[in-house]
Design an enzyme around this catalytic site. Structure first.
Site, PDB file in Angstrom:
ATOM      1  N   ASP A   1     -36.858 -12.481   3.579  1.00 59.85           N
ATOM      2  CA  ASP A   1     -38.329 -12.452   3.597  1.00 59.85           C
ATOM      3  C   ASP A   1     -38.862 -13.872   3.520  1.00 59.85           C
ATOM      4  O   ASP A   1     -38.409 -14.670   2.703  1.00 59.85           O
ATOM      5  CB  ASP A   1     -38.825 -11.648   2.388  1.00 59.85           C
ATOM      6  CG  ASP A   1     -40.348 -11.642   2.286  1.00 59.85           C
ATOM      7  OD1 ASP A   1     -41.011 -11.693   3.346  1.00 59.85           O
ATOM      8  OD2 ASP A   1     -40.865 -11.594   1.155  1.00 59.85           O
TER       9      ASP A   1
ATOM     10  N   ASP B   1     -43.889 -10.733   1.085  1.00 58.54           N
ATOM     11  CA  ASP B   1     -44.217  -9.317   0.870  1.00 58.54           C
ATOM     12  C   ASP B   1     -42.993  -8.504   0.440  1.00 58.54           C
ATOM     13  O   ASP B   1     -43.079  -7.279   0.314  1.00 58.54           O
ATOM     14  CB  ASP B   1     -44.876  -8.704   2.123  1.00 58.54           C
ATOM     15  CG  ASP B   1     -43.941  -8.712   3.330  1.00 58.54           C
ATOM     16  OD1 ASP B   1     -42.806  -9.232   3.209  1.00 58.54           O
ATOM     17  OD2 ASP B   1     -44.336  -8.197   4.392  1.00 58.54           O
TER      18      ASP B   1
ATOM     19  N   ASP C   1     -38.326 -10.412   7.507  1.00 61.71           N
ATOM     20  CA  ASP C   1     -39.148 -10.568   8.712  1.00 61.71           C
ATOM     21  C   ASP C   1     -38.400 -11.385   9.764  1.00 61.71           C
ATOM     22  O   ASP C   1     -37.304 -11.902   9.509  1.00 61.71           O
ATOM     23  CB  ASP C   1     -40.510 -11.207   8.361  1.00 61.71           C
ATOM     24  CG  ASP C   1     -40.378 -12.260   7.269  1.00 61.71           C
ATOM     25  OD1 ASP C   1     -39.565 -13.182   7.470  1.00 61.71           O
ATOM     26  OD2 ASP C   1     -41.033 -12.140   6.209  1.00 61.71           O
TER      27      ASP C   1
ATOM     28  N   ASP D   1     -30.616   3.682  20.981  1.00 59.00           N
ATOM     29  CA  ASP D   1     -30.606   4.632  19.867  1.00 59.00           C
ATOM     30  C   ASP D   1     -30.353   6.070  20.355  1.00 59.00           C
ATOM     31  O   ASP D   1     -31.016   6.524  21.302  1.00 59.00           O
ATOM     32  CB  ASP D   1     -31.977   4.543  19.177  1.00 59.00           C
ATOM     33  CG  ASP D   1     -32.035   5.315  17.882  1.00 59.00           C
ATOM     34  OD1 ASP D   1     -31.322   4.945  16.945  1.00 59.00           O
ATOM     35  OD2 ASP D   1     -32.808   6.302  17.821  1.00 59.00           O
TER      36      ASP D   1
ATOM     37  N   GLU E   1     -25.698   4.157  21.312  1.00 56.91           N
ATOM     38  CA  GLU E   1     -25.380   4.900  20.093  1.00 56.91           C
ATOM     39  C   GLU E   1     -25.165   6.345  20.533  1.00 56.91           C
ATOM     40  O   GLU E   1     -26.103   7.105  20.711  1.00 56.91           O
ATOM     41  CB  GLU E   1     -26.492   4.827  19.054  1.00 56.91           C
ATOM     42  CG  GLU E   1     -26.004   5.408  17.731  1.00 56.91           C
ATOM     43  CD  GLU E   1     -27.092   5.972  16.836  1.00 56.91           C
ATOM     44  OE1 GLU E   1     -26.820   6.182  15.648  1.00 56.91           O
ATOM     45  OE2 GLU E   1     -28.201   6.233  17.309  1.00 56.91           O
TER      46      GLU E   1
HETATM   47  C1  NOJ Z   1     -30.099   6.417  14.790  1.00 54.25           C
HETATM   48  C2  NOJ Z   1     -30.540   5.241  13.994  1.00 54.25           C
HETATM   49  O1  NOJ Z   1     -29.456   4.399  13.782  1.00 54.25           O
HETATM   50  C3  NOJ Z   1     -31.130   5.787  12.723  1.00 54.25           C
HETATM   51  O2  NOJ Z   1     -31.388   4.774  11.787  1.00 54.25           O
HETATM   52  C4  NOJ Z   1     -32.379   6.533  13.088  1.00 54.25           C
HETATM   53  O3  NOJ Z   1     -32.903   7.138  11.918  1.00 54.25           O
HETATM   54  C5  NOJ Z   1     -32.091   7.616  14.112  1.00 54.25           C
HETATM   55  N1  NOJ Z   1     -31.248   7.165  15.177  1.00 54.25           N
HETATM   56  C6  NOJ Z   1     -33.371   8.106  14.726  1.00 54.25           C
HETATM   57  O4  NOJ Z   1     -33.920   7.096  15.540  1.00 54.25           O
HETATM   58 MG    MG Z   2     -41.819 -10.471   4.841  1.00 54.84          MG
END
Ligand code: NOJ
Ligand code: MG
Length: 521
Positions: free
Chosen positions: A24, A28, A32, A204, A259
């Site tokens: 950070d 906050d 970041d 993802d 993924e």
């Molecule tokens: C896989 C991601 O790695 C995970 O963190 C996320 O919650 C789910 N896909 C949904 O996007």
């Molecule tokens: Mg920050």
């Protein structure tokens, strides 16, 4: 287009950064993009070749950024587009690649696309999401279960009186990839980041984007299992070929790693296509395997059997932001985490490191009043300690999650000064990996099984290395390395640094892993 023989992502080691938890700089308590930029030297010194950034896009944060409400904007908690540009430029200046997350299966319910889609049944964007009438009994249209619960993957919308599909949280409605306009809008989001010079995408739950249009029930014998690992559809492959063509239309080797959250490596292998879909795919079964030589040998065999014949390049991952860290999973013993590091970085394929594993971090203990993730994953998202002071190099505000255990001895600064640290082991192993074509590009041959040990040979032309990993807490005599070299064998890297540079003795200490190289004749 002319492409180099060996694309960068084959020999690369990628370092995953979960931006909230890295560093950070604005006070906050949330990491970041500027925090990432300021610590690029750590990544370069470690010896990684690039970073993968988990989502930093505008988001209501119901799933901490995996609920995107604007794919082409930065959430103010992380910075702005200028921060991304600076980060990419500085990373490239150090020779580091930048891979960004791309979340194609769903958006935030606050995304303007979904706000439009849910506004009326005849809205032009209605079909950008998956809407269905109720089942005859008024309940959800099918029996799909959403992630992290035993609840339906459907939410009723009062206004337009239909259900919408969400394989994750109700705040993450699934996009409808069958709609060509939606596809083209998502393609534009890829182009937006390709134009900003990213080197690739981590996609993802990308195996989820193609859905059976009939949306049939999942098999009842899998009742209670979320639909996510069950979705394996031909449509997805069509969409992936379109996506790949976009990446290939850009100069440089832009890479996509999927993924693919499927439970069988043979299924995962199909997402490489004929070399025309994803360049890489995560293979999670090994991540779920216990620290056991026999089980791991089978995982390695399986990856080799399923991927080598189709020319697909494997990936290896032990930890990420969705699972307990491997140090925690393997029984919190640092010596096992050290052995696992040598294994991960010497297998054939592209390894993905999760920031903090090079420090040997365990998951944080999260008291009930600090729990924030609806998926129960806070422990592995604890902040990274940069120095031994009470604020560990963060800004002084309490970070969004508690520190991991031993943050005042496992911090980066303390470990950098200690040649015996786990960080030093990662660095030495990565130096060895970079130096040896066998380790970063060669083929892999498993040695005959020895109880408690995984042992293999990596070879590229004349360059050869043997890797031996003792999974047990007793010393094991393995005898001469199979197919030995004429000359002397020298321990190049060991989890037990005192053994480095010495001739290989034929015995592994408890939890010892090592790289053995031919010594001078
Ligand atoms: C896989 C991601 O790695 C995970 O963190 C996320 O919650 C789910 N896909 C949904 O996007
Ligand atoms: Mg920050």
């Amino acid at each position: 287009m002319l492409r180099p023989m060996t694309p960068w992502w084959k020999s690369a080691v990628l370092y995953q950064i979960y931006p909230r938890s890295f560093a950070d700089t604005d006070g906050d308590g949330i990491g970041d993009l500027e925090g990432v930029r300021r610590h690029l030297d750590h990544v370069a010194a470690l010896g990684a070749d690039g970073i993968w950034l988990s989502p930093f896009y505008r988001s209501p944060m119901a799933d901490f950024g995996y609920d995107v409400s604007d794919h082409c904007a930065v959430d103010p908690v992380f910075g702005d587009l200028d921060d991304v540009d600076r980060l990419i430029a500085d990373a490239h200046g150090r020779g580091l690649k930048v891979v960004v997350d791309w979340v194609p299966n769903h958006s935030s319910e606050q995304h303007p696309w979904f706000l439009a889609s849910r506004s009326a049944r005849d809205d032009p964007r209605r079909d950008w999401y998956i809407w269905r009438d109720p089942a005859p009994d008024g309940g959800p249209p099918n029996n799909w279960i959403r992630a992290w619960s035993d609840q339906p993957a459907w939410t009723w919308d009062e206004v337009t009186e239909q259900y919408y599909l969400h394989c994750f949280l109700p705040q993450q409605p699934d996009l409808n990839w069958a709609d060509p306009d939606l596809r083209s809008a998502m393609h534009d989001t890829l182009r937006f980041w390709l134009d900003r010079d990213v080197d690739g995408f981590r996609m993802d739950v990308v195996h989820l984007i193609g859905k059976d249009p009939a949306l049939p029930d999942d098999p009842v014998d899998l009742a209670g299992l979320s639909h996510v690992p069950l979705n394996h559809r031909e449509e997805t492959h069509t969409y992936l070929r379109e996506i790949r063509a976009i990446l290939d239309s850009y100069p440089g080797d832009r890479m996509a790693v999927g993924e693919v959250y499927l439970l069988d490596t043979a299924d995962v292998a199909t997402y490489y296509g004929d070399g025309d879909e994803l360049h890489l795919n995560f293979n999670f079964p090994p991540l779920h395997a216990p620290w056991d030589a026999h089980r791991w040998r089978r995982q390695i065999e399986r990856a080799e059997r399923e991927l080598t014949p189709i020319g697909a390049w494997p990936t290896w991952v032990l930890s990420n932001h969705d699972n307990p860290r491997h140090r925690t999973r393997y029984g919190a013993s640092m010596s096992r985490a050290r052995a696992a590091a040598v294994l991960l970085l010497t297998l054939r394929g592209t390894p993905f490191l999760y920031a903090g594993e090079e420090l040997g971090l365990e998951d944080a203990d999260i008291p009930p009043d600090r729990v924030v993730d609806p998926g129960g994953r806070d422990g592995c998202r604890a902040p990274l300690p940069w120095d031994p002071t009470p604020t560990h190099g963060w800004t002084g505000t309490d970070p969004w999650l508690p520190w991991p255990p031993d943050a005042d001895t496992l911090d980066v600064e303390t470990q950098r000064g200690d040649a015996r640290s786990v960080l030093a082991l990662y660095e030495r192993t990565l130096v060895a990996r970079r130096r040896s074509p066998a380790l970063h590009a060669g083929d892999l041959e498993l040695a005959d099984p020895i109880d408690g040990v995984v042992s293999f040979t990596r070879r590229c032309g004349d360059d050869v290395r043997h890797v031996l990993v003792n999974y047990t807490d007793e010393s094991v005599h393995v005898g001469p390395v199979p197919g030995s070299f004429a000359g002397r064998l020298v321990v190049e890297v060991s989890t037990h640094p005192d053994h480095e540079g010495a001739p290989f003795s034929g015995t592994l200490d408890a939890d010892e892993a090592l790289i053995v190289a031919p010594g001078p004749d």
